[in-house]
Design a protein around this motif. Structure first.
Motif, PDB file in Angstrom:
ATOM      1  N   LEU A  24       0.843  -1.190   0.000  1.00 32.08           N
ATOM      2  CA  LEU A  24       0.000   0.000   0.000  1.00 32.08           C
ATOM      3  C   LEU A  24       0.881   1.244   0.000  1.00 32.08           C
ATOM      4  O   LEU A  24       0.630   2.193  -0.746  1.00 32.08           O
ATOM      5  N   SER A  25       1.939   1.228   0.795  1.00 31.05           N
ATOM      6  CA  SER A  25       2.820   2.392   0.915  1.00 31.05           C
ATOM      7  C   SER A  25       3.541   2.728  -0.401  1.00 31.05           C
ATOM      8  O   SER A  25       4.029   3.844  -0.558  1.00 31.05           O
ATOM      9  N   ASP A  26       3.569   1.804  -1.363  1.00 33.64           N
ATOM     10  CA  ASP A  26       4.146   2.093  -2.685  1.00 33.64           C
ATOM     11  C   ASP A  26       3.349   3.184  -3.402  1.00 33.64           C
ATOM     12  O   ASP A  26       3.846   3.790  -4.348  1.00 33.64           O
ATOM     13  N   PHE A  27       2.117   3.397  -2.975  1.00 30.83           N
ATOM     14  CA  PHE A  27       1.214   4.325  -3.660  1.00 30.83           C
ATOM     15  C   PHE A  27       1.045   5.646  -2.912  1.00 30.83           C
ATOM     16  O   PHE A  27       0.156   6.432  -3.231  1.00 30.83           O
ATOM     17  N   LYS A  28       1.889   5.901  -1.907  1.00 33.21           N
ATOM     18  CA  LYS A  28       1.831   7.152  -1.144  1.00 33.21           C
ATOM     19  C   LYS A  28       1.915   8.316  -2.143  1.00 33.21           C
ATOM     20  O   LYS A  28       2.724   8.295  -3.071  1.00 33.21           O
ATOM     21  N   GLY A  29       1.053   9.313  -1.976  1.00 31.23           N
ATOM     22  CA  GLY A  29       1.028  10.449  -2.888  1.00 31.23           C
ATOM     23  C   GLY A  29       0.061  10.267  -4.045  1.00 31.23           C
ATOM     24  O   GLY A  29      -0.155  11.175  -4.832  1.00 31.23           O
ATOM     25  N   LYS A  30      -0.496   9.078  -4.166  1.00 32.69           N
ATOM     26  CA  LYS A  30      -1.525   8.796  -5.181  1.00 32.69           C
ATOM     27  C   LYS A  30      -2.797   8.376  -4.461  1.00 32.69           C
ATOM     28  O   LYS A  30      -2.761   7.903  -3.339  1.00 32.69           O
ATOM     29  N   ARG A  31      -3.888   8.541  -5.152  1.00 32.91           N
ATOM     30  CA  ARG A  31      -5.139   7.985  -4.654  1.00 32.91           C
ATOM     31  C   ARG A  31      -5.206   6.532  -5.090  1.00 32.91           C
ATOM     32  O   ARG A  31      -4.670   6.159  -6.132  1.00 32.91           O
ATOM     33  N   LEU A  32      -5.870   5.730  -4.279  1.00 35.91           N
ATOM     34  CA  LEU A  32      -5.908   4.310  -4.554  1.00 35.91           C
ATOM     35  C   LEU A  32      -7.325   3.780  -4.391  1.00 35.91           C
ATOM     36  O   LEU A  32      -8.024   4.145  -3.445  1.00 35.91           O
ATOM     37  N   ILE A  33      -7.718   2.945  -5.317  1.00 32.25           N
ATOM     38  CA  ILE A  33      -9.003   2.255  -5.256  1.00 32.25           C
ATOM     39  C   ILE A  33      -8.694   0.791  -4.981  1.00 32.25           C
ATOM     40  O   ILE A  33      -8.019   0.137  -5.774  1.00 32.25           O
ATOM     41  N   LEU A  34      -9.144   0.293  -3.835  1.00 37.35           N
ATOM     42  CA  LEU A  34      -9.005  -1.130  -3.528  1.00 37.35           C
ATOM     43  C   LEU A  34     -10.339  -1.797  -3.816  1.00 37.35           C
ATOM     44  O   LEU A  34     -11.362  -1.413  -3.251  1.00 37.35           O
ATOM     45  N   HIS A  62      -8.168  11.410 -12.019  1.00 39.84           N
ATOM     46  CA  HIS A  62      -8.284  11.812 -10.614  1.00 39.84           C
ATOM     47  C   HIS A  62      -7.052  11.382  -9.810  1.00 39.84           C
ATOM     48  O   HIS A  62      -7.106  11.317  -8.582  1.00 39.84           O
ATOM     49  N   ASN A  63      -5.939  11.048 -10.510  1.00 43.51           N
ATOM     50  CA  ASN A  63      -4.698  10.606  -9.862  1.00 43.51           C
ATOM     51  C   ASN A  63      -4.916   9.331  -9.034  1.00 43.51           C
ATOM     52  O   ASN A  63      -4.355   9.175  -7.955  1.00 43.51           O
ATOM     53  N   ALA A  64      -5.771   8.443  -9.535  1.00 45.69           N
ATOM     54  CA  ALA A  64      -6.103   7.223  -8.799  1.00 45.69           C
ATOM     55  C   ALA A  64      -5.686   5.972  -9.573  1.00 45.69           C
ATOM     56  O   ALA A  64      -5.840   5.905 -10.800  1.00 45.69           O
ATOM     57  N   GLU A  65      -5.168   5.005  -8.830  1.00 47.61           N
ATOM     58  CA  GLU A  65      -4.833   3.684  -9.358  1.00 47.61           C
ATOM     59  C   GLU A  65      -5.798   2.665  -8.765  1.00 47.61           C
ATOM     60  O   GLU A  65      -6.353   2.885  -7.683  1.00 47.61           O
ATOM     61  N   VAL A  66      -5.973   1.546  -9.449  1.00 55.57           N
ATOM     62  CA  VAL A  66      -6.856   0.469  -8.985  1.00 55.57           C
ATOM     63  C   VAL A  66      -6.031  -0.761  -8.646  1.00 55.57           C
ATOM     64  O   VAL A  66      -5.112  -1.119  -9.382  1.00 55.57           O
ATOM     65  N   LEU A  67      -6.389  -1.410  -7.552  1.00 51.66           N
ATOM     66  CA  LEU A  67      -5.837  -2.708  -7.204  1.00 51.66           C
ATOM     67  C   LEU A  67      -6.998  -3.646  -6.916  1.00 51.66           C
ATOM     68  O   LEU A  67      -7.850  -3.344  -6.089  1.00 51.66           O
ATOM     69  N   ASP A 146     -17.782   9.259  -7.910  1.00 49.47           N
ATOM     70  CA  ASP A 146     -18.364  10.299  -7.045  1.00 49.47           C
ATOM     71  C   ASP A 146     -17.412  10.627  -5.895  1.00 49.47           C
ATOM     72  O   ASP A 146     -17.212  11.796  -5.559  1.00 49.47           O
ATOM     73  N   ALA A 147     -16.819   9.597  -5.295  1.00 52.54           N
ATOM     74  CA  ALA A 147     -15.888   9.815  -4.183  1.00 52.54           C
ATOM     75  C   ALA A 147     -14.654  10.568  -4.647  1.00 52.54           C
ATOM     76  O   ALA A 147     -14.185  11.498  -3.966  1.00 52.54           O
ATOM     77  N   LEU A 148     -14.121  10.209  -5.822  1.00 54.51           N
ATOM     78  CA  LEU A 148     -12.944  10.899  -6.359  1.00 54.51           C
ATOM     79  C   LEU A 148     -13.263  12.363  -6.675  1.00 54.51           C
ATOM     80  O   LEU A 148     -12.465  13.254  -6.384  1.00 54.51           O
ATOM     81  N   GLU A 149     -14.434  12.605  -7.247  1.00 55.79           N
ATOM     82  CA  GLU A 149     -14.845  13.990  -7.552  1.00 55.79           C
ATOM     83  C   GLU A 149     -15.039  14.802  -6.270  1.00 55.79           C
ATOM     84  O   GLU A 149     -14.640  15.962  -6.222  1.00 55.79           O
ATOM     85  N   ALA A 150     -15.601  14.185  -5.248  1.00 54.36           N
ATOM     86  CA  ALA A 150     -15.774  14.880  -3.965  1.00 54.36           C
ATOM     87  C   ALA A 150     -14.417  15.242  -3.372  1.00 54.36           C
ATOM     88  O   ALA A 150     -14.250  16.321  -2.794  1.00 54.36           O
TER      89      ALA A 150
END
Length: 156
Positions: A24-34, A62-67, A146-150
């Protein structure tokens, strides 16, 4: 009960391929979708992961990655990723079975598999949105977007 908003996301380290792990810490500074899900190859899971594959471009805006995370093995994930042409990592919560799913409150003890649970984590590692769906229901991507936009609106 799955972890809720404003909870620090528990760190983890899981295989995303036969010889490589992600934390998880590999993605610090990015948003993450689990996206926790019951099993590779099941019809609803296949549809859900394919939808997220098609939605990746929107998530990236939205600067988000998916796992994707399930209790399937790294070898099963590798075959499933190749078969479905997925462009995001699937993580094997295989041994000890379901340990990460349990940390997030997303483990079905009776079935021995992950629940269908979603978490959106901010750049600082804090859960900003979570959702639990029945195993037979594809939760789609609307709640995630919706969560990313918020989160974007909150930054302004």
């Amino acid at each position: 009960m799955i972890l809720q908003k404003n909870t620090p996301a528990p760190d983890f380290e899981l295989y995303n391929s036969p010889d490589h792990k992600l934390k998880l810490s590999d993605f610090k500074g990015k948003r993450l979708i689990l996206a926790f899900y019951p099993a590779d190859w099941s019809p609803v899971c296949s549809d859900q992961m394919s939808l997220y594959n098609e939605t990746l471009r929107l998530f990236h805006k939205h600067n988000a990655e998916v796992l994707g995370i399930s209790v399937d093995s790294k070898w099963c994930h590798m075959a499933f990723e190749e078969n479905r042409n997925l462009h995001f990592p699937l993580l094997a919560d295989f041994e000890p079975k379901g340990a990460v799913s349990k940390k997030y409150g997303a483990y079905n003890e009776q079935e021995g598999e992950s629940l269908r649970a979603l978490f959106v984590i901010d750049e600082k590692g804090i859960i900003q949105w979570s959702h639990l769906s029945p195993d037979s229901v594809n939760p789609g991507a609307d709640g995630i977007l919706d969560a990313l936009e918020a989160m974007d609106n909150h930054k302004k």
